[in-house]
Enzyme design. Structure first.
Site, PDB file in Angstrom:
ATOM      1  N   ASP A 180       0.868  -1.185   0.000  1.00  0.00           N
ATOM      2  CA  ASP A 180       0.000   0.000   0.000  1.00  0.00           C
ATOM      3  C   ASP A 180       0.902   1.230   0.000  1.00  0.00           C
ATOM      4  OD1 ASP A 180      -2.242   1.800   0.397  1.00  0.00           O
ATOM      5  OD2 ASP A 180      -3.346   0.091   1.186  1.00  0.00           O
ATOM      6  N   HIS A 225       2.238   1.881  -3.193  1.00  0.00           N
ATOM      7  CA  HIS A 225       1.291   2.785  -3.836  1.00  0.00           C
ATOM      8  C   HIS A 225       1.746   4.239  -3.760  1.00  0.00           C
ATOM      9  CE1 HIS A 225      -2.306  -0.252  -3.485  1.00  0.00           C
ATOM     10  NE2 HIS A 225      -1.223  -0.774  -4.041  1.00  0.00           N
TER      11      HIS A 225
END
Length: 528
Positions: free
Chosen positions: A336, A359
């Site tokens: 993430d 991310h």
């Protein structure tokens, strides 16, 4: 007669000589005795004076004087009833120093508390939670103490809180060994939000060359479709025109039994001042790896996070309600956001960070469930990103309030990043979200020196219809496409206002110059 007379005179002479010799020896003996008595009296007088100077008071050293055997001449003669002052000794017997891999000893006066000395086994099988609790309880009472987790040992530790607020300041948690999480569901009960937690402390440092291993692969698989997913995934369309809503999950190989739906953060700091984390590695967390919540004065440097790129919701570093934060010299690989900056954060400076997979570095998501979010004075610069979904991003939900202002993203080198520059005020981490007019206000956002390659879209600026983004500045943007598995798109802007201070590659003609024609005056609803 003459011979008789001679013998008589000789005899009388001998008798007289013997008598005279005897008197001489007696005289010498008496003289010697008086000399010894005077000498002994002088020695005792000196000793009395010295002991009086040391505060020992008056004592009878002789028990009658003449019955005591005269001591040899010394400055402080020994006495059978008065001992010489003892040499200084430590009040606590310090144990011998064990080999380095077994710690550094402990004791009532020590400032070093080795978990091995509190019963930890370090074999990776026995539960060492109580030993860690005991070591912390002892260290908590001593200012500037150190809890030692020695190298070459593996410690199985369940959920634990190293907590204040009554602990002394400036405690060091020296982590050189490995701490692993339990792989069965029992220690976790119905669900715990964090595994290792430090709370309400002043001057807490976690440092060393050790590892915190959350062993989270089973958590990732347990209920993957219940978890939220990144809303930017909807922007990424593979060349075969099929949208993969969920990434493939890692093969399950560690955890047994159904784990709680609530997944713990590996290492969390709450309500603490002057927090430092350095040197350590955090890997395979069930969810977020390192979290700071309600902290002031945070420094994170020269540490790493390591989890697979397809491990869901495993943020590297998560900041919430924290101020005066410095992050640098770190390597963050996760599933993430490498760094996630949430509401209540201000004065955050992030530089010299390697990010990927992951991310990217994100502000948000903010304003979920109509909440108010406030973020200000954020600087992210000198970053290397490789193989990440996003580069530098701001994401907010519809219906939120508050504002984000004073943000600088500078000198970001991207390599094979899908979406290098993103503002998304329509963020949604589920299939559908309700359209709402309220929004978190965004202003004073600068992107400069963003360079490298992208694989989907170089710029995506999607701002609120009712509250457009203002003061968006783009400078020295140089992004080149790299055809991989995805459709390529041109830059996209919606309700985004600001300026281009230099030509960009590719041209970003969609950014509207200046301010929106109906620029709404900020209301109390938006003020933080």
């Amino acid at each position: 007669m003459k011979g008789v007379g001679l013998r008589r005179h000789t005899f009388m002479f001998l008798v007289a000589f013997l008598v005279w010799s005897s008197s001489i020896e007696t005289c010498i003996a008496r003289k010697s005795k008086h000399w010894r008595q005077r000498r002994h009296a002088a020695s005792v007088s000196l000793y009395k004076k010295k002991t009086k100077d040391h505060g020992h008071g008056h004592h009878n050293y002789h028990n009658g004087g003449t019955k005591t055997k005269p001591p040899p001449y010394k400055t402080t003669p020994p006495s059978p009833k008065v001992k010489a002052p003892p040499s200084p000794k430590p009040k606590v017997k310090v144990p011998s120093i064990p080999p380095p891999q077994k710690g550094y000893g402990n004791g009532q006066q020590s400032k070093v508390f080795d978990v091995l000395h509190f019963g930890a086994k370090g074999d990776g099988k026995a539960d060492d939670t109580k030993a860690f609790q005991a070591a912390w309880a002892a260290a908590c009472k001593v200012e500037a103490s150190t809890v030692v987790v020695p190298a070459k040992f593996i410690f199985l530790v369940g959920p634990i809180s190293f907590s204040g607020p009554y602990c002394q300041a400036n405690i060091v948690f020296q982590l050189d060994g490995t701490i692993i999480a339990p792989t069965d569901s029992k220690p976790w009960g119905k669900g715990i939000l964090q595994w290792l937690e430090f709370t309400k402390l002043k001057g807490i440092t976690v440092q060393g060359k050790g590892i915190i291993d959350g062993r989270g692969s089973g958590w990732w698989l347990e209920a993957p479709y219940e978890d939220p997913y990144d809303g930017e995934r909807k922007l990424i369309i593979p060349l075969n025109n099929t949208v993969q809503e969920r990434p493939p999950m890692p093969v399950r190989n560690e955890l047994s039994g159904k784990m709680p739906s609530i997944k713990p953060t590996a290492l969390r700091f709450y309500g603490s001042f002057n927090v430092t984390v350095t040197g350590i590695t955090i890997q395979n967390s069930p969810q977020c790896h390192l979290k700071f919540d309600n902290c002031i004065g945070v420094v994170v440097h020269d540490m790493s996070v390591s989890s697979p790129g397809d491990s869901p919701n495993t943020d590297g570093i998560h900041l919430q309600n924290s101020k005066d934060v410095l992050i640098h010299g770190t390597t963050l690989a996760c599933g993430d956001d490498c760094v996630s900056i949430q509401t209540g954060c201000s004065n955050v400076y992030i530089h010299n960070v390697n990010c990927g997979p992951g991310h990217g570095i994100s502000i948000g998501s903010l304003g979920k469930d109509n909440t108010k979010a406030c973020v200000s004075n954020i600087t992210v610069r000198d970053i290397m990103m490789h193989n990440t979904m996003n580069g530098v991003r701001i994401k907010t939900w519809q219906g939120g309030s508050g504002n984000v202002q004073g943000v600088l993203f500078s000198n970001i080198q991207v390599s094979e990043v899908q979406l290098p520059i993103v503002i998304d005020q329509f963020y949604c981490d589920k299939r559908t979200c309700k359209n709402q007019t309220a929004a978190v206000a965004l202003s004073g956002i600068t992107y400069e020196k963003i360079r490298g390659t992208y694989t989907v879209k170089p710029v995506h600026l999607a701002c609120s219809d009712s509250l457009p983004c203002i003061g968006v500045t783009l400078s020295a943007i140089q992004l080149k496409p790299m055809q991989e598995r995805y459709h390529l798109y041109d830059p996209f802007c919606w309700q985004s206002y600001g300026e281009l201070t230099t030509p960009t590659v590719p041209p970003i003609a969609c950014l509207q110059i200046g301010k929106p024609p109906n620029n709404r005056v900020q209301s109390n609803y938006d003020v933080c």
